[in-house]
Write a protein that holds these residues in place. Sequence first.
Motif, PDB file in Angstrom:
ATOM      1  N   GLY A  19      53.794  46.740  52.037  1.00 19.40           N
ATOM      2  CA  GLY A  19      52.976  47.245  50.929  1.00 19.40           C
ATOM      3  C   GLY A  19      51.508  47.345  51.315  1.00 19.40           C
ATOM      4  N   LEU A  20      51.040  48.567  51.502  1.00 16.89           N
ATOM      5  CA  LEU A  20      49.607  48.766  51.770  1.00 16.89           C
ATOM      6  C   LEU A  20      49.013  49.605  50.642  1.00 16.89           C
ATOM      7  N   SER A  21      49.601  49.460  49.449  1.00 21.20           N
ATOM      8  CA  SER A  21      49.165  50.299  48.331  1.00 21.20           C
ATOM      9  C   SER A  21      48.178  49.578  47.414  1.00 21.20           C
ATOM     10  N   LEU A  22      48.266  48.274  47.331  1.00 22.49           N
ATOM     11  CA  LEU A  22      47.461  47.579  46.326  1.00 22.49           C
ATOM     12  C   LEU A  22      46.201  46.982  46.946  1.00 22.49           C
ATOM     13  N   GLY A  23      45.092  47.157  46.248  1.00 26.11           N
ATOM     14  CA  GLY A  23      43.828  46.592  46.722  1.00 26.11           C
ATOM     15  C   GLY A  23      43.681  45.166  46.259  1.00 26.11           C
ATOM     16  N   GLU A  24      44.334  44.294  46.997  1.00 21.83           N
ATOM     17  CA  GLU A  24      44.350  42.905  46.557  1.00 21.83           C
ATOM     18  C   GLU A  24      44.277  42.011  47.795  1.00 21.83           C
ATOM     19  N   PRO A  25      43.248  41.171  47.893  1.00 23.91           N
ATOM     20  CA  PRO A  25      43.156  40.319  49.094  1.00 23.91           C
ATOM     21  C   PRO A  25      44.438  39.519  49.277  1.00 23.91           C
ATOM     22  N   ASP A  26      44.859  39.359  50.535  1.00 24.76           N
ATOM     23  CA  ASP A  26      46.087  38.609  50.803  1.00 24.76           C
ATOM     24  C   ASP A  26      45.779  37.145  51.108  1.00 24.76           C
ATOM     25  N   PHE A  27      44.572  36.696  50.783  1.00 22.58           N
ATOM     26  CA  PHE A  27      44.206  35.289  50.992  1.00 22.58           C
ATOM     27  C   PHE A  27      44.527  34.495  49.736  1.00 22.58           C
ATOM     28  N   ASN A  28      44.703  33.201  49.919  1.00 24.78           N
ATOM     29  CA  ASN A  28      44.794  32.330  48.749  1.00 24.78           C
ATOM     30  C   ASN A  28      43.393  32.079  48.207  1.00 24.78           C
ATOM     31  N   ILE A  29      43.322  31.731  46.938  1.00 24.91           N
ATOM     32  CA  ILE A  29      42.019  31.387  46.365  1.00 24.91           C
ATOM     33  C   ILE A  29      41.517  30.128  47.105  1.00 24.91           C
ATOM     34  N   PRO A  30      40.268  30.113  47.570  1.00 24.66           N
ATOM     35  CA  PRO A  30      39.772  28.931  48.287  1.00 24.66           C
ATOM     36  C   PRO A  30      39.941  27.646  47.458  1.00 24.66           C
ATOM     37  N   ASP A  31      40.235  26.553  48.162  1.00 24.78           N
ATOM     38  CA  ASP A  31      40.562  25.286  47.483  1.00 24.78           C
ATOM     39  C   ASP A  31      39.459  24.806  46.538  1.00 24.78           C
ATOM     40  N   PHE A  32      38.203  25.006  46.923  1.00 24.11           N
ATOM     41  CA  PHE A  32      37.126  24.473  46.066  1.00 24.11           C
ATOM     42  C   PHE A  32      37.128  25.174  44.692  1.00 24.11           C
ATOM     43  N   ALA A  42      35.975  39.453  46.278  1.00 27.71           N
ATOM     44  CA  ALA A  42      35.336  38.555  47.251  1.00 27.71           C
ATOM     45  C   ALA A  42      35.946  37.158  47.234  1.00 27.71           C
ATOM     46  N   PHE A  43      36.453  36.729  46.082  1.00 26.50           N
ATOM     47  CA  PHE A  43      36.982  35.360  45.988  1.00 26.50           C
ATOM     48  C   PHE A  43      38.510  35.346  45.908  1.00 26.50           C
ATOM     49  N   ALA A  44      39.124  36.504  46.105  1.00 24.58           N
ATOM     50  CA  ALA A  44      40.599  36.626  46.082  1.00 24.58           C
ATOM     51  C   ALA A  44      41.182  36.137  44.764  1.00 24.58           C
ATOM     52  N   MET A  45      40.440  36.356  43.665  1.00 27.23           N
ATOM     53  CA  MET A  45      40.856  35.821  42.363  1.00 27.23           C
ATOM     54  C   MET A  45      41.433  36.913  41.448  1.00 27.23           C
ATOM     55  N   THR A  46      42.141  37.872  42.013  1.00 26.28           N
ATOM     56  CA  THR A  46      42.606  39.021  41.209  1.00 26.28           C
ATOM     57  C   THR A  46      43.346  38.618  39.929  1.00 26.28           C
ATOM     58  N   GLY A  47      44.262  37.677  40.062  1.00 28.99           N
ATOM     59  CA  GLY A  47      45.096  37.327  38.909  1.00 28.99           C
ATOM     60  C   GLY A  47      44.391  36.465  37.871  1.00 28.99           C
ATOM     61  N   TRP A  48      43.204  35.988  38.202  1.00 29.64           N
ATOM     62  CA  TRP A  48      42.504  35.126  37.239  1.00 29.64           C
ATOM     63  C   TRP A  48      41.692  35.944  36.246  1.00 29.64           C
ATOM     64  N   ARG A  49      41.500  37.213  36.540  1.00 30.56           N
ATOM     65  CA  ARG A  49      40.973  38.216  35.621  1.00 30.56           C
ATOM     66  C   ARG A  49      39.581  37.900  35.061  1.00 30.56           C
ATOM     67  N   ILE A  50      38.611  37.818  35.947  1.00 29.35           N
ATOM     68  CA  ILE A  50      37.243  37.671  35.461  1.00 29.35           C
ATOM     69  C   ILE A  50      36.350  38.773  36.050  1.00 29.35           C
ATOM     70  N   GLY A  51      35.706  39.519  35.161  1.00 23.19           N
ATOM     71  CA  GLY A  51      34.709  40.501  35.561  1.00 23.19           C
ATOM     72  C   GLY A  51      33.492  40.324  34.664  1.00 23.19           C
ATOM     73  N   TYR A  52      32.398  40.975  35.007  1.00 25.25           N
ATOM     74  CA  TYR A  52      31.201  40.831  34.167  1.00 25.25           C
ATOM     75  C   TYR A  52      30.267  42.011  34.359  1.00 25.25           C
ATOM     76  N   ILE A  53      29.339  42.165  33.419  1.00 24.00           N
ATOM     77  CA  ILE A  53      28.298  43.194  33.567  1.00 24.00           C
ATOM     78  C   ILE A  53      26.923  42.579  33.346  1.00 24.00           C
ATOM     79  N   GLY A  54      25.930  43.233  33.941  1.00 25.39           N
ATOM     80  CA  GLY A  54      24.532  42.997  33.611  1.00 25.39           C
ATOM     81  C   GLY A  54      24.006  44.316  33.082  1.00 25.39           C
ATOM     82  N   ALA A  55      23.341  44.295  31.926  1.00 18.77           N
ATOM     83  CA  ALA A  55      22.881  45.567  31.328  1.00 18.77           C
ATOM     84  C   ALA A  55      21.833  45.276  30.259  1.00 18.77           C
TER      85      ALA A  55
END
Length: 394
Positions: free
Chosen positions: A36-49, A239-252
């Motif tokens: 699967g090279l279709s999804l833009g999702e880091p293949d790393f685990n979320i860092p332990d910290f 950047a943090f491989a947190m795709t499934g945790w679903r957090i985004g934000y805006i500055g405006a």
Amino acid sequence: MNNHLSERINNMATSATLAMAAKARELRGQGKDIIGLSLGEPDFNIPDFIKDAAKKAIDENYSSYSPVDGYADLKQAISNKFKRDNNLDYGLSQIVVSTGAKQSLANIAMVMLNKGDEVILPAPYWVSYSDIVKLAEGVPVEVPTSIDTDFKMTPEQLEAAITPKTKMMWFSSPCNPSGSVYNEEELKGLAEVLKKHPNIFVVSDEIYEHINFRGGHISIAGIEGMYDRTITVNGVSKAFAMTGWRIGYIGAAEWIVKACTKFQGQITSGANAIAQRATITALEAPVSKIQFMIDEFHKRRDLILGLLGEIEGFKLNVPEGAFYVFPDISSFFGKTLKGTKINNASDFALYLLENANVATVTGEAFGNPNCIRISYAASEKELREAISRIKAVL
Ligand code: PMP
Ligand code: GLU
């Protein structure tokens, strides 16, 4: 088409990236060895910290609704991040936390667009922009770019696309799908054009800012005259491989933030409490903590460019960020491969899926019908195997 469903949903396209990922999953379920090279999702685990911060939040009983726009200390961490990484001053009243950057984008469309408002999308653009704009009854205006300008929109192209109905321009840098990164001069060029059109707002999607191999990410909000009319979108998925945790934000600007908060208050309430707490830890960490992932993506970028470069008929730019390559494969159009006529990029992607067992995404979903998108957020072994299979079936 189902008559009982709304026109809104009947007219909406299914997300091509998610659809291809689902298709790959289904074929795997049938026993096929799909890469699967279709999804833009880091293949790393979320860092332990970061995981530890989430566990602590559970133990500390962060179980109630959060404020709709996000916890104040998370907004403070976001404000500090904007200052540290982007030299942008967004106070707490200028920040909204949402359920992924995807929701941030949907909020913006719903609060900014009226029926018929035009939104300029330099193409290729991220797959969901166009349908999010349409959902809000806006009109996507695609500005096609080509590999010859590294898939970047020029000031002249922007100027030519502006009409009295233009309300916004949306773009990502680093770009999904092309990996292109706008430098300061290029952004200044676009800002010069926008200066003449003070009523046009810009959505700057910077979710890949850290995955930048050239260094020196530039936010358009920092360019003279752009701060008040730019909505800076970011998140922790990439950047943090947190795709499934679903957090985004805006500055405006505060009035935009207030409107997004009002909208979100009726649609989702605040974002997930545990993930918000963990995001504080993620954003407060120095970028050096995630550098290993960026270095790995950089290595894979070079690897995949080298491997694809050996395949005749693939035309490539050198992506400077994100984790995609977007080869122009139009040289295959009109050819017949193993009895299958290739008329367009969708045929080509399907051919690769069925014959090489490799899932990619057609460029048509990103507004460029000559290309396919290949995500290299996969192991070196998978990438080598995938490209060797692709080569074999071509
Ligand atoms: N913008 C771009 C350019 C993306 O590639 C993605 C990937 N999912 C998103 C926004 C949305 O990210 P998320 O909702 O996971 O924060
Ligand atoms: N942004 C990723 C991609 O482009 C994830 C899928 C999605 O959210 O559509 O593949």
